[in-house]
Write a protein that holds these residues in place. Structure first.
Motif, mmCIF file in Angstrom:
data_model
loop_
_atom_site.group_PDB
_atom_site.id
_atom_site.type_symbol
_atom_site.label_atom_id
_atom_site.label_comp_id
_atom_site.label_asym_id
_atom_site.label_seq_id
_atom_site.Cartn_x
_atom_site.Cartn_y
_atom_site.Cartn_z
ATOM 1 N N MET A 1 0.829 -1.200 0.000
ATOM 2 C CA MET A 1 0.000 0.000 0.000
ATOM 3 C C MET A 1 0.864 1.251 0.000
ATOM 4 N N TYR A 37 0.841 6.396 -0.213
ATOM 5 C CA TYR A 37 0.088 5.513 -1.081
ATOM 6 C C TYR A 37 0.500 5.694 -2.541
ATOM 7 N N GLN A 38 1.063 4.626 -3.122
ATOM 8 C CA GLN A 38 1.503 4.608 -4.515
ATOM 9 C C GLN A 38 2.415 5.788 -4.855
ATOM 10 N N TYR A 165 -21.132 -3.672 -2.574
ATOM 11 C CA TYR A 165 -20.007 -4.296 -1.874
ATOM 12 C C TYR A 165 -20.383 -4.952 -0.553
ATOM 13 N N ASP A 249 -16.667 0.324 2.200
ATOM 14 C CA ASP A 249 -15.480 1.031 1.709
ATOM 15 C C ASP A 249 -14.275 0.093 1.652
ATOM 16 N N GLN A 252 -14.690 -2.605 -0.976
ATOM 17 C CA GLN A 252 -14.392 -2.045 -2.295
ATOM 18 C C GLN A 252 -12.880 -1.979 -2.509
ATOM 19 N N SER A 253 -12.146 -1.514 -1.490
ATOM 20 C CA SER A 253 -10.681 -1.465 -1.597
ATOM 21 C C SER A 253 -10.096 -2.856 -1.812
ATOM 22 N N THR A 255 -11.260 -5.201 -3.541
ATOM 23 C CA THR A 255 -11.356 -5.590 -4.956
ATOM 24 C C THR A 255 -10.174 -5.054 -5.751
ATOM 25 N N ARG A 256 -9.480 -4.059 -5.209
ATOM 26 C CA ARG A 256 -8.267 -3.526 -5.852
ATOM 27 C C ARG A 256 -7.005 -4.143 -5.271
ATOM 28 N N GLY A 257 -7.176 -5.133 -4.383
ATOM 29 C CA GLY A 257 -6.028 -5.826 -3.820
ATOM 30 C C GLY A 257 -5.589 -5.345 -2.458
ATOM 31 N N ASP A 258 -6.304 -4.383 -1.861
ATOM 32 C CA ASP A 258 -5.907 -3.851 -0.557
ATOM 33 C C ASP A 258 -6.466 -4.721 0.569
#
Length: 275
Positions: A1, A37-38, A165, A249, A252-253, A255-258
């Motif tokens: 992350m 973050y990123q 979600y 929330d 949902q995160s 689903t992005r791999g978090d």
């Protein structure tokens, strides 16, 4: 992350922007670089001739998006919450746009206490004294009671995300209050606590901050139980709404791999909050 920029060019661009900000704000930087973050943020300890030890934090965004909620959060929080335990704002600087990216530097007091954990998800129990919890309760109550026009969680997102979600309908009625918006143990110091990273504060369902702290602590049951004890709002209908919003929330995160390790506990939380 939390990781450096994905390309060397992005990293060098951020370091150049940091050097420009340090020279303008009159600080020298030293010590480990902490990327957010990123690679969107870069933090590093700094030394100022008047203020002494400080923290220089660089944030970046596409130039057309600079100036929004996250961009203004630290400065607006300094004005909105003067009594809340947080780093004091010492200066700000908007640097040159570099290859379409805008940069803002925030100089704050240096907090010489470690955060409770290095990442948001708590995976082991914490032994924190009563005074720590009392201070946190007071600060979150102060934040909640402070009027704001900023928005941390949008009603439109809730109406879409809870069915998608969490598999539950959005509630017809939601009570709103100001929230820090990113309350987890990686943003709380072991001593105090001092609450960090106010960039996203704004209106959210009542109880959102303790609900988020609780959701991130599901893998540490003793600490999670302590949070519910310290914040009885979580055991009310309004608190159940906040828990569902937070669960949606974080799912949902996921689903992005978090934080995939939270998926099953979050689903159990949804079932409990709706049962």
């Amino acid at each position: 992350m939390y990781s450096p920029p994905t390309t060397k060019a992005d990293e060098q661009r951020a370091l150049a922007a940091q050097a420009e900000a340090a020279a303008t704000l009159g600080v020298t930087v030293d010590g480990p670089r902490l990327w957010g973050y990123q690679g969107r943020t870069l933090g590093q300890q700094a030394q100022h001739s008047e203020f002494g030890a400080c923290w220089l934090r660089l944030i970046s965004a596409p130039a057309e998006q600079a100036g929004g909620k996250l961009w203004e959060g630290t400065a607006q929080a300094a004005e909105a919450f003067p009594t809340v335990h947080k780093p004091a704002l010492r200066g700000m600087y908007d640097g040159a746009v570099r290859d379409g990216l805008a940069y803002r530097a925030e100089l704050t007091s240096y907090i010489d206490e470690p955060v409770c954990v290095p990442e948001p998800v708590l995976e082991r129990g914490l032994e924190l004294p009563e005074g720590w919890w009392k201070s946190l309760r007071t600060d979150l109550e102060t934040i909640s009671a402070t009027p704001t026009e900023r928005v941390a969680v949008r009603r439109q997102w809730i109406e879409r995300a809870l069915p998608q979600y969490a598999g539950v309908p959005a509630p017809d009625e939601i009570t709103w209050a100001t929230a820090h918006g990113d309350c987890h143990f990686a943003n709380l110091t072991m001593i105090g606590p001092v609450l960090l990273d106010f960039e996203g504060f704004g209106l959210a369902p009542v109880g959102y901050d303790p609900a988020l702290l609780y959701a991130y602590s599901l893998l540490a049951p003793q600490t999670a139980a302590r949070i519910r004890e310290e914040f009885p709002i979580l055991n009310t209908p309004a608190g159940h709404t906040a828990l569902l919003v937070v669960a949606a929330d974080l799912l949902q995160s996921a689903t992005r791999g978090d934080h995939p390790q939270l998926v099953e506990p979050l689903r159990a939380l949804v079932a409990a909050a709706t049962g």
